[in-house]
Design a protein around this motif. Structure first.
Motif, PDB file in Angstrom:
ATOM      1  N   ASP A   1     -76.597 -20.118 -17.207  1.00  0.00           N
ATOM      2  CA  ASP A   1     -77.262 -20.378 -15.921  1.00  0.00           C
ATOM      3  C   ASP A   1     -78.273 -21.488 -16.160  1.00  0.00           C
ATOM      4  O   ASP A   1     -78.936 -21.526 -17.204  1.00  0.00           O
ATOM      5  N   ASP A   2     -78.402 -22.389 -15.185  1.00  0.00           N
ATOM      6  CA  ASP A   2     -79.354 -23.482 -15.361  1.00  0.00           C
ATOM      7  C   ASP A   2     -80.792 -23.042 -15.127  1.00  0.00           C
ATOM      8  O   ASP A   2     -81.728 -23.800 -15.400  1.00  0.00           O
ATOM      9  N   ASP A   3     -81.009 -21.817 -14.661  1.00  0.00           N
ATOM     10  CA  ASP A   3     -82.352 -21.278 -14.425  1.00  0.00           C
ATOM     11  C   ASP A   3     -82.730 -20.380 -15.590  1.00  0.00           C
ATOM     12  O   ASP A   3     -82.151 -19.307 -15.778  1.00  0.00           O
ATOM     13  N   MET A   4     -83.711 -20.803 -16.384  1.00  0.00           N
ATOM     14  CA  MET A   4     -84.110 -20.054 -17.570  1.00  0.00           C
ATOM     15  C   MET A   4     -84.622 -18.666 -17.202  1.00  0.00           C
ATOM     16  O   MET A   4     -84.391 -17.683 -17.922  1.00  0.00           O
ATOM     17  N   ILE A   5     -85.328 -18.551 -16.068  1.00  0.00           N
ATOM     18  CA  ILE A   5     -85.865 -17.262 -15.655  1.00  0.00           C
ATOM     19  C   ILE A   5     -84.738 -16.267 -15.392  1.00  0.00           C
ATOM     20  O   ILE A   5     -84.822 -15.091 -15.757  1.00  0.00           O
TER      21      ILE A   5
END
Length: 297
Positions: free
Chosen positions: A8-12
Motif C-alpha cells: 500500500d502506498d500509505d505507510m499508516i
C-alpha cells in the motif's frame, strides 16, 4: 508460519494492518511490506510469501498490474485486493485474471482475520493433498514392477474383471482398452548362468532395460504393457482394435533387444480374444494355451 506481504502506498495503512492485530496468534506473519507493485515484485524475487495483501490504486505499479505478474509467474501465491467502492471496476478486472479475494476499505479487523485464516487453511489443505499425492506416486513408482506383475497374473489367471481391477489398471498406467486382447510370452534363448543365483545389480538393470525396450517397442504399434511371470519369463498384453496379430510388433521387439542389449529371445504369441468379461461370467484374458502356435523369429 503463514507469510504475508502487505502492499500500500500509505505507510499508516501498512503499519496499521501489520500491528493492530496479534497475527502470531493465528499463525500468520507479515514478513514484507512495499509501497507499490514494483517494489513488491522486486522483493518477491528474493523472498517467498504465501499471500499478498495489496491495495489496487498505487503509483508506479498498481495492484492490478502486480496481480497480473503474480498470477502469471507465481501462481502459488494467493492475493487479496483492498479497495474503495469507486475502484470496483478495477476489482472486477483483477477477478477476471483469477484473483478471488476482494475486501472493501476500511476493512474490519474481524473480516481481515477471517479472510486470511480461511486462505491459510485452504492452502494448507491443498499442500497436504499434493504432498500425499506425491508420496502415493512415489510408492506406486517404487513398487510398479511388482504391482504390474500381480495385475498381469490376475488377468492371465482367469480372474473375472471387476471395477476394482480396472481402477488398479488405471492407477498403474496399464491400459485395458481392447476391445481385443492378445498375450505373448518372451523368453531368453540362452539364460545366463548367473540367473540361477541371486541376480546382481547389473543383471537387474539389464532386465529392466529389456522390459523398457520391449514395452516401448510394443507401444509403437499397440497400447499395452509387460510384466514378469513367476516362471521368469516376460508376459506381454496388447490392446487391439480388431482381431489382428501382434506378430510384427513381436519381431520388432526381438530385433531391438538384439540390437540394444545383444539379447536373443523367443516370443510365443497367443490368439486374440475379445473382451475382458466385465460384470459377466466370462473369464478375463486367458494365458494362451497354444503360445507356440505363432512364434516370432
Amino acid at each position: 508460519m503463514f507469510k504475508v506481504m502487505v502492499v500500500d502506498d500509505d505507510m499508516i495503512v501498512r503499519k496499521g494492518i501489520m500491528t493492530s492485530i496479534a497475527w502470531s496468534e493465528y499463525d500468520i506473519a507479515f514478513t514484507l511490506e512495499a509501497r507499490n507493485g514494483q517494489e513488491a515484485w522486486s522483493k518477491l524475487q528474493e523472498h517467498h510469501v504465501d499471500l499478498i495483501l495489496t491495495d489496487i490504486k498505487m503509483p508506479v505499479m498498481s495492484g492490478i498490474e502486480l496481480a497480473k505478474k503474480v498470477r502469471s509467474e507465481c501462481p502459488d501465491i494467493e492475493m487479496v485486493l483492498l479497495s474503495g467502492y469507486e475502484d470496483f471496476q478495477y476489482a472486477k478486472e483483477a477477478m477476471a485474471i483469477g484473483v478471488r479475494h476482494y475486501l472493501l476499505k476500511p476493512v474490519l479487523a474481524e473480516k481481515l482475520v477471517s479472510t486470511l485464516t480461511g486462505i491459510r487453511e485452504q492452502l494448507r489443505s491443498k499442500r497436504l493433498a499434493e504432498r500425499g499425492e506425491r508420496y502415493r506416486n512415489m510408492l506406486i513408482n517404487e513398487h510398479m514392477p511388482l504391482m504390474r506383475t500381480k495385475l498381469m497374473n490376475e488377468l492371465i489367471g482367469g480372474k473375472r474383471v471387476s471395477d476394482e481391477l480396472l481402477e488398479k489398471a488405471i492407477t498403474l498406467h496399464t491400459p485395458l482398452t481392447g476391445p481385443y486382447y492378445q498375450v505373448a510370452v518372451i523368453e531368453q534363448d540362452v539364460p545366463d548362468d548367473a540367473s540361477q543365483h541371486a541376480a546382481s545389480e547389473a543383471e537387474e538393470r539389464k532386465f529392466f532395460a529389456c522390459m523398457n525396450i520391449a514395452e516401448e517397442t510394443l507401444n509403437g504399434y499397440y497400447s499395452g504393457f509387460l510384466s514378469l511371470h513367476k516362471t521368469g519369463r516376460m508376459i506381454l498384453l496388447a490392446n487391439l482394435s480388431d482381431a489382428c496379430s501382434i506378430l510384427e510388433a513381436c519381431k520388432m521387439i526381438q530385433g531391438n533387444l538384439q540390437r540394444f542389449l545383444k539379447l536373443s529371445v523367443s516370443i510365443g504369441v497367443g490368439e486374440p480374444v475379445v473382451g475382458l468379461g466385465i460384470a459377466t461370467n466370462r473369464p478375463s484374458v486367458r494365458f494362451p494355451g497354444r503360445a507356440s502356435r505363432e512364434k516370432a523369429s
